[in-house]
Scaffold this motif. Structure first.
Motif, PDB file in Angstrom:
ATOM      1  N   MET A 159     -29.800 -33.897  -8.249  1.00  0.00           N
ATOM      2  CA  MET A 159     -30.425 -34.323  -6.994  1.00  0.00           C
ATOM      3  C   MET A 159     -31.885 -33.900  -6.948  1.00  0.00           C
ATOM      4  O   MET A 159     -32.749 -34.661  -6.486  1.00  0.00           O
ATOM      5  N   ALA A 160     -32.173 -32.680  -7.419  1.00  0.00           N
ATOM      6  CA  ALA A 160     -33.559 -32.202  -7.428  1.00  0.00           C
ATOM      7  C   ALA A 160     -34.436 -33.034  -8.348  1.00  0.00           C
ATOM      8  O   ALA A 160     -35.655 -33.157  -8.126  1.00  0.00           O
ATOM      9  N   ASN A 161     -33.820 -33.620  -9.367  1.00  0.00           N
ATOM     10  CA  ASN A 161     -34.556 -34.481 -10.304  1.00  0.00           C
ATOM     11  C   ASN A 161     -34.429 -35.956  -9.934  1.00  0.00           C
ATOM     12  O   ASN A 161     -34.793 -36.826 -10.727  1.00  0.00           O
ATOM     13  N   GLN A 162     -33.894 -36.221  -8.730  1.00  0.00           N
ATOM     14  CA  GLN A 162     -33.775 -37.573  -8.187  1.00  0.00           C
ATOM     15  C   GLN A 162     -32.995 -38.502  -9.120  1.00  0.00           C
ATOM     16  O   GLN A 162     -33.374 -39.643  -9.366  1.00  0.00           O
ATOM     17  N   ILE A 210     -19.740 -12.115 -11.031  1.00  0.00           N
ATOM     18  CA  ILE A 210     -20.797 -11.331 -11.669  1.00  0.00           C
ATOM     19  C   ILE A 210     -22.144 -11.959 -11.300  1.00  0.00           C
ATOM     20  O   ILE A 210     -22.286 -13.184 -11.308  1.00  0.00           O
ATOM     21  N   PRO A 211     -23.173 -11.165 -10.965  1.00  0.00           N
ATOM     22  CA  PRO A 211     -24.488 -11.731 -10.633  1.00  0.00           C
ATOM     23  C   PRO A 211     -25.104 -12.459 -11.832  1.00  0.00           C
ATOM     24  O   PRO A 211     -24.866 -12.105 -12.991  1.00  0.00           O
ATOM     25  N   THR A 212     -25.886 -13.487 -11.558  1.00  0.00           N
ATOM     26  CA  THR A 212     -26.602 -14.198 -12.617  1.00  0.00           C
ATOM     27  C   THR A 212     -27.820 -13.395 -13.066  1.00  0.00           C
ATOM     28  O   THR A 212     -28.227 -12.432 -12.403  1.00  0.00           O
ATOM     29  N   ALA A 213     -28.414 -13.812 -14.175  1.00  0.00           N
ATOM     30  CA  ALA A 213     -29.536 -13.065 -14.750  1.00  0.00           C
ATOM     31  C   ALA A 213     -30.792 -13.153 -13.887  1.00  0.00           C
ATOM     32  O   ALA A 213     -31.497 -12.157 -13.689  1.00  0.00           O
ATOM     33  N   THR A 214     -31.102 -14.334 -13.356  1.00  0.00           N
ATOM     34  CA  THR A 214     -32.349 -14.508 -12.601  1.00  0.00           C
ATOM     35  C   THR A 214     -32.141 -15.071 -11.201  1.00  0.00           C
ATOM     36  O   THR A 214     -33.036 -14.979 -10.362  1.00  0.00           O
ATOM     37  N   GLY A 215     -30.992 -15.667 -10.929  1.00  0.00           N
ATOM     38  CA  GLY A 215     -30.755 -16.261  -9.623  1.00  0.00           C
ATOM     39  C   GLY A 215     -31.298 -17.661  -9.458  1.00  0.00           C
ATOM     40  O   GLY A 215     -31.266 -18.223  -8.360  1.00  0.00           O
ATOM     41  N   LYS A 216     -31.784 -18.276 -10.530  1.00  0.00           N
ATOM     42  CA  LYS A 216     -32.393 -19.606 -10.425  1.00  0.00           C
ATOM     43  C   LYS A 216     -31.413 -20.661  -9.927  1.00  0.00           C
ATOM     44  O   LYS A 216     -31.782 -21.552  -9.160  1.00  0.00           O
ATOM     45  N   HIS A 217     -30.170 -20.579 -10.360  1.00  0.00           N
ATOM     46  CA  HIS A 217     -29.164 -21.558  -9.953  1.00  0.00           C
ATOM     47  C   HIS A 217     -28.119 -20.954  -9.016  1.00  0.00           C
ATOM     48  O   HIS A 217     -27.048 -21.505  -8.835  1.00  0.00           O
TER      49      HIS A 217
END
Length: 399
Positions: free
Chosen positions: A281-284, A256-263
């Motif tokens: 990883m993005a937050n190191q 099912i598609p996500t609500a916003t696609g952020k993740h």
């Protein structure tokens, strides 16, 4: 396909499985109690339990005292009467489990591996099976079959599910190596290797099956199961049995598609260990060990990830609840415990604002972290001994 009623042999097998399931749920139960709970005649219960005792699937554990007449015997599952062997092939590990007939885990083995190729999967599986055989010895003959649990679409969504830098540098080569998993060749290989029947389901269905057979207390008969690993999937359970739909894809929550696609565009990308790894990883921040998840430095990040992912999946989960009306939403798989607790808390709060219907309880599945491999090991026992309604139906093609 037209169906008709059951034959006497089908009814006998079904009643046998009903009794086994009841004894599994109520150890040391008497034949009188079995009659009271099932409505079967005393003669039918006597014949079936005598057969099960002779086949060493049940055992006598005492007698009921304080009743008039001849004391009634107490029956329990014979733990060593049968075994279920399971192999779970996932994107980040291959594991094996051996269950005795009571559902207790006799052996649990795991090897870490990232997106296994055919050659590597066969080598690891063969090593694990040899360890199981060494543990069982002569009792190997009591293994009812081997269950295989693995994800669908092993070779898809690699651009988001693969987090290892070396593998990301050669995604085309990895995808080519993983095409093997599009077929049932590994299932056939396992059956040939072990000499027993192989029962294959995707990991979410296997995990839900483990909940059906192994859950203690008063197990739910209508629930939606969410299985979260490197990706995620789902399974619908209706009236105590997995519901597969017209093409075997019912419960495919991850598609099912996500609500916003952020993740990620799809829920299988957002609600996943891969998503959590990408977020850290993005937050190191490094991926901690088991105890490290409880450190204060991770608390804020855990809550942020859980809040964002809950928003991504809530509309889809609200739709499942509205269409299916489950008693519970159970979440199993490999999310670290603090992350899973935070996710459930956020799902409960966001669902409350997205639904006008009474919300089912959302809780951790009883088999938890080992749900995939225990589900695989349950499959042979479930298919061989669990009461399933289709046992009572004889299709017109079989006549």
């Amino acid at each position: 396909m037209k169906s008709s009623g059951s034959t006497s042999e089908q009814s006998r097998v079904y009643n046998e499985r009903i009794i086994l399931h009841l004894v599994r749920q109520h150890p040391e139960i008497s034949r009188v109690s079995i009659a009271e709970r099932t409505g079967l005649s005393t003669q039918t219960i006597s014949v079936i339990t005598s057969s099960l005792l002779e086949r060493q699937l049940l055992t006598i554990v005492g007698k009921v005292t304080g009743r008039r007449g001849q004391p009634s015997i107490k029956l329990s599952i014979n733990e060593s009467g049968a075994y279920g062997l399971g192999i779970n092939v996932d994107r980040d590990h291959i594991s094996a489990a051996l269950l005795d007939f009571s559902g207790a885990c006799v052996l649990l083995l795991e090897r870490e591996v990232s997106f296994p190729s055919e050659e590597l999967a066969k080598k690891i599986a063969q090593d694990l099976i040899e360890e199981v055989k060494a543990t069982l010895g002569a009792s190997w003959s009591k293994v009812q079959g081997i269950g295989l649990a693995r994800p669908d679409y092993m070779d898809s969504w690699l651009d988001t599910l693969v987090t290892d830098s070396d593998q990301r540098a050669n995604l085309d080569g990895l995808k080519a190596a993983l095409k093997y998993w599009q077929s049932d060749a590994f299932e056939s290989w396992l059956a040939e290797l072990t000499g027993v029947s192989c029962f294959c389901e995707n990991d979410a269905v296997a995990a839900a099956t483990s909940e059906l057979l192994l859950a203690s207390g008063s197990p739910k008969r209508h629930f939606f199961y969410l299985f979260v690993s490197t990706a995620c999937g789902g399974s619908l359970v209706a009236n105590g049995e997995c519901y597969f739909g017209a093409h075997g894809k019912a419960g495919s929550f991850g598609l099912i598609p996500t609500a916003t696609g952020k993740h990620g565009k799809w829920i299988l990308e957002a609600l996943s260990l891969s998503s959590l790894r990408r977020f850290l990883m993005a937050n190191q921040v490094v991926w901690p060990d088991n105890e490290g998840w409880h450190d204060d430095q991770y608390a804020g990040l855990i809550n942020q990830w859980a809040a964002e992912v809950a928003l991504e999946v809530t509309p889809a989960l609200a739709s499942v609840i509205a269409l299916y009306d489950p008693e519970a939403v159970l979440i199993g798989g490999r999310l670290p415990a603090p992350v899973l607790a935070a996710l459930i808390d956020r799902l409960e709060s966001t669902l409350a604002s997205h639904s006008m219907l009474p919300l089912p309880e959302i809780r951790v599945a009883q088999t938890g972290y080992t749900a995939g491999v225990l589900g695989a090991a349950v499959l042979p026992l479930y298919e061989t001994f669990a009461p399933q309604q289709n046992l009572l139906l004889l299709s017109s093609k079989e006549k």
